[in-house]
Structures are given as structure tokens and as C-alpha cells.
Write a protein that holds these residues in place. Structure first.
Motif, mmCIF file in Angstrom:
data_model
loop_
_atom_site.group_PDB
_atom_site.id
_atom_site.type_symbol
_atom_site.label_atom_id
_atom_site.label_comp_id
_atom_site.label_asym_id
_atom_site.label_seq_id
_atom_site.Cartn_x
_atom_site.Cartn_y
_atom_site.Cartn_z
ATOM 1 N N ASP A 111 0.605 -1.516 0.510
ATOM 2 C CA ASP A 111 -0.329 0.110 -0.063
ATOM 3 C C ASP A 111 1.421 0.829 0.131
ATOM 4 N N TYR A 112 2.116 0.897 0.738
ATOM 5 C CA TYR A 112 2.817 2.077 0.776
ATOM 6 C C TYR A 112 3.845 2.538 -0.319
ATOM 7 N N VAL A 113 4.151 1.019 -0.923
ATOM 8 C CA VAL A 113 5.058 1.261 -2.301
ATOM 9 C C VAL A 113 4.106 1.864 -2.979
ATOM 10 N N LEU A 114 3.068 1.635 -3.833
ATOM 11 C CA LEU A 114 2.166 2.109 -4.890
ATOM 12 C C LEU A 114 1.419 3.096 -4.436
ATOM 13 N N ARG A 115 1.961 3.803 -3.566
ATOM 14 C CA ARG A 115 0.913 5.280 -3.180
ATOM 15 C C ARG A 115 0.626 5.796 -4.331
ATOM 16 N N ASN A 116 1.776 6.088 -4.609
ATOM 17 C CA ASN A 116 1.331 7.058 -6.110
ATOM 18 C C ASN A 116 0.919 6.446 -6.879
ATOM 19 N N GLU A 117 0.389 5.194 -7.162
ATOM 20 C CA GLU A 117 0.315 4.691 -8.345
ATOM 21 C C GLU A 117 -1.457 4.873 -8.933
ATOM 22 N N PRO A 118 -1.579 5.077 -10.262
ATOM 23 C CA PRO A 118 -3.744 5.927 -10.233
ATOM 24 C C PRO A 118 -3.919 4.851 -10.043
ATOM 25 N N ASN A 119 -3.674 4.290 -10.195
ATOM 26 C CA ASN A 119 -4.773 2.550 -10.559
ATOM 27 C C ASN A 119 -4.711 1.776 -9.495
ATOM 28 N N HIS A 120 -4.492 1.758 -7.940
ATOM 29 C CA HIS A 120 -3.466 1.412 -7.251
ATOM 30 C C HIS A 120 -4.672 1.283 -5.793
ATOM 31 N N PHE A 121 -5.297 0.383 -5.283
ATOM 32 C CA PHE A 121 -5.989 0.387 -4.705
ATOM 33 C C PHE A 121 -6.519 -0.231 -3.954
ATOM 34 N N ALA A 122 -6.030 0.550 -1.894
ATOM 35 C CA ALA A 122 -5.330 -0.117 -1.127
ATOM 36 C C ALA A 122 -6.645 -0.553 0.412
ATOM 37 N N ILE A 123 -6.623 -2.116 0.874
ATOM 38 C CA ILE A 123 -7.453 -2.128 1.847
ATOM 39 C C ILE A 123 -7.207 -2.690 2.705
ATOM 40 N N PHE A 124 -7.631 -2.771 4.139
ATOM 41 C CA PHE A 124 -7.006 -3.350 5.388
ATOM 42 C C PHE A 124 -8.054 -3.692 5.620
ATOM 43 N N ALA A 125 -7.784 -5.213 5.970
ATOM 44 C CA ALA A 125 -8.775 -6.304 6.207
ATOM 45 C C ALA A 125 -8.679 -6.251 7.866
ATOM 46 N N CYS A 126 -9.478 -6.091 8.877
ATOM 47 C CA CYS A 126 -9.357 -6.497 10.628
ATOM 48 C C CYS A 126 -11.081 -7.537 10.816
ATOM 49 N N ALA A 127 -10.750 -7.420 11.861
ATOM 50 C CA ALA A 127 -11.866 -8.498 12.331
ATOM 51 C C ALA A 127 -11.853 -8.632 14.217
ATOM 52 N N ASP A 128 -12.400 -8.395 15.260
ATOM 53 C CA ASP A 128 -12.998 -8.314 15.743
ATOM 54 C C ASP A 128 -11.873 -9.122 16.738
ATOM 55 N N ASP A 129 -11.718 -9.281 18.130
ATOM 56 C CA ASP A 129 -10.822 -10.374 18.995
ATOM 57 C C ASP A 129 -11.673 -11.424 18.302
ATOM 58 N N ASP A 130 -12.554 -11.623 19.102
ATOM 59 C CA ASP A 130 -13.904 -13.202 19.011
ATOM 60 C C ASP A 130 -13.695 -13.745 17.489
ATOM 61 N N PHE A 131 -13.471 -13.315 16.429
ATOM 62 C CA PHE A 131 -13.352 -13.930 14.932
ATOM 63 C C PHE A 131 -11.676 -14.049 15.256
ATOM 64 N N ARG A 132 -11.017 -13.725 14.972
ATOM 65 C CA ARG A 132 -9.562 -13.683 15.138
ATOM 66 C C ARG A 132 -9.823 -15.043 15.579
ATOM 67 N N GLU A 133 -10.019 -15.138 16.937
ATOM 68 C CA GLU A 133 -9.335 -15.735 18.276
ATOM 69 C C GLU A 133 -9.745 -17.775 17.332
ATOM 70 N N GLN A 134 -11.157 -17.406 17.496
ATOM 71 C CA GLN A 134 -12.031 -18.755 16.703
ATOM 72 C C GLN A 134 -11.044 -19.234 15.332
ATOM 73 N N ARG A 135 -10.991 -18.116 14.619
ATOM 74 C CA ARG A 135 -10.103 -19.088 13.563
ATOM 75 C C ARG A 135 -8.659 -19.358 14.199
ATOM 76 N N GLY A 136 -8.476 -18.617 15.218
ATOM 77 C CA GLY A 136 -6.367 -19.385 15.382
ATOM 78 C C GLY A 136 -6.571 -20.370 15.611
ATOM 79 N N LYS A 137 -7.983 -20.777 16.178
ATOM 80 C CA LYS A 137 -8.087 -21.970 17.119
ATOM 81 C C LYS A 137 -8.509 -23.582 15.715
ATOM 82 N N THR A 138 -9.488 -22.537 14.476
ATOM 83 C CA THR A 138 -9.431 -23.642 13.609
ATOM 84 C C THR A 138 -8.955 -23.395 12.156
ATOM 85 N N VAL A 139 -8.317 -22.449 11.948
ATOM 86 C CA VAL A 139 -7.959 -22.234 10.622
ATOM 87 C C VAL A 139 -5.894 -21.759 11.073
#
Length: 200
Positions: A111-139
Motif C-alpha cells: 500500500d505504501y510502495v504503490l501509494r502514487n500509482e493512479p490505479n492502485h486500490f489499498a485495502i486493510f482487512a481486520c476483525a474483532d478479537d472473538d472472530f480472530r480467536e476462533q479462526r486461530g483455533k480452527t484455521v
């Protein structure tokens, strides 16, 4: 969308960001790059006798006492230091891959390296702790929330050091998504629809 678009995805460990990146690449019919970039960068540096784990660890070698921001353009004078050299080499690899055609890039401070690219789209994915904790156990092979958070601290330190920006801060991205709110497939479709409204 434009024929030469690129999507970069940064993510909290355990939120499903890798799967989301794969879904986006599949739906858009483009390549997904992540750890391949590490190997391309290593090849550019002449490193060919380390395992993938060793390469990934090397690129994260940021000393706690060296947290001051170093301007991006000045890294070239410090290529003898493995982690800085790796960052610069990865940045060059990312720009080359983007020039070769549309793609999705996971992590690697893209996202930083390409910050000046005109056709670049930056996404940040996150989740709450309960969701991440469950995925930690299963995935993620039984990883605890504490272990997931420890990995995120490493990512944040690496990102903050080389970019001078705060990892995960909303203003650095075009879109922040909470992956625990909807199925990943549906989130991927929503992202594509949103990008189309912005990029045309």
C-alpha cells in the motif's frame, strides 16, 4: 475497471485476509502475489541458500533501538544491511510486477510502495478479537489470540519503520473491511463493486 489496476491488501493476522486476497484475484482473473515477492527480492540480492522461513525472518530484522523513520529515498545508501536491502528489493519487485499487469498483492508494505500509482486500490482487512480467536483455533493450527497479536506487532513495527506511517490506520487505505461481519465471498464481491465505482 482499468486494465492495469492493482489491489494491495494489508491485514490483521487471523482475520482471513489471505483468503480474501485469493477470492479477489480469482473473481477478477488476475494473479495474486505475496511470498513470491520475497523470493524475487532475495534473488535480486543474490541470496539463494536460505529457506523461506529464514528469508521471512531476515526481512523483519528491525532492531528495537532503530525505530526512527528513515526517508524512503535514503535506503539505497544502506543496502549492506539485510533487512533494508530486502525492503528495497521487495519494493522494486512489486513495482515490476505491477508494470507487468493487473494483480492483487498481499502485504509486503505494498500500500505504501504503490501509494502514487493512479490505479492502485489499498485495502486493510481486520476483525474483532472473538472472530480472530476462533479462526486461530480452527484455521491457524490452534494459535491463541496472544500469538496472533504478537505477529501483528511484528508486522506493525516493520511497516511503521520503513514507511513512517502507522500500520492499520484508516487514512492510509481506500477501504477498511471487517471480515467478521459477512462471508468472505460476499465481502470480495462488495469490494469489487466499490472499486468499480471509484476507478471506472
Amino acid at each position: 475497471m482499468s486494465d492495469n489496476f492493482v489491489i494491495s491488501i494489508s491485514r490483521q493476522y487471523g482475520c482471513g485476509g489471505r483468503e480474501l486476497a485469493g477470492l479477489l484475484a480469482d473473481k477478477l482473473g488476475v494473479k495474486l502475489y505475496d511470498r513470491q515477492i520475497v523470493h524475487i527480492a532475495a534473488a535480486k540480492l543474490g541470496i539463494n541458500d536460505l529457506s523461506e522461513e529464514e528469508l521471512l525472518e531476515m526481512e523483519k530484522e528491525v532492531k528495537p533501538l532503530s525505530m526512527q523513520f528513515i526517508a524512503f529515498h535514503s535506503f539505497g545508501t544502506h543496502m549492506g544491511e539485510s533487512s533494508r536491502g530486502m525492503f528495497m528489493s521487495e519494493s522494486a519487485a512489486i513495482k515490476k510486477l505491477v508494470a507487468d499487469g493487473p494483480c492483487v498483492i498481499l502485504g509486503r508494505c505494498a500500500d505504501y510502495v504503490l501509494r502514487n500509482e493512479p490505479n492502485h486500490f489499498a485495502i486493510f482487512a481486520c476483525a474483532d478479537d472473538d472472530f480472530r480467536e476462533q479462526r486461530g483455533k480452527t484455521v491457524y493450527e490452534g494459535k491463541s489470540l496472544k500469538e496472533l497479536d504478537a505477529e501483528d506487532k511484528k508486522r506493525a513495527r516493520y511497516y511503521n519503520y520503513y514507511t513512517g506511517r502507522n500500520w492499520g490506520e484508516g487514512q492510509n487505505y481506500d477501504l477498511v473491511v471487517n471480515t467478521g461481519k459477512q462471508p468472505l465471498d460476499k465481502i470480495a464481491d462488495s469490494i469489487i463493486a466499490y472499486i468499480k465505482t471509484l476507478k471506472g
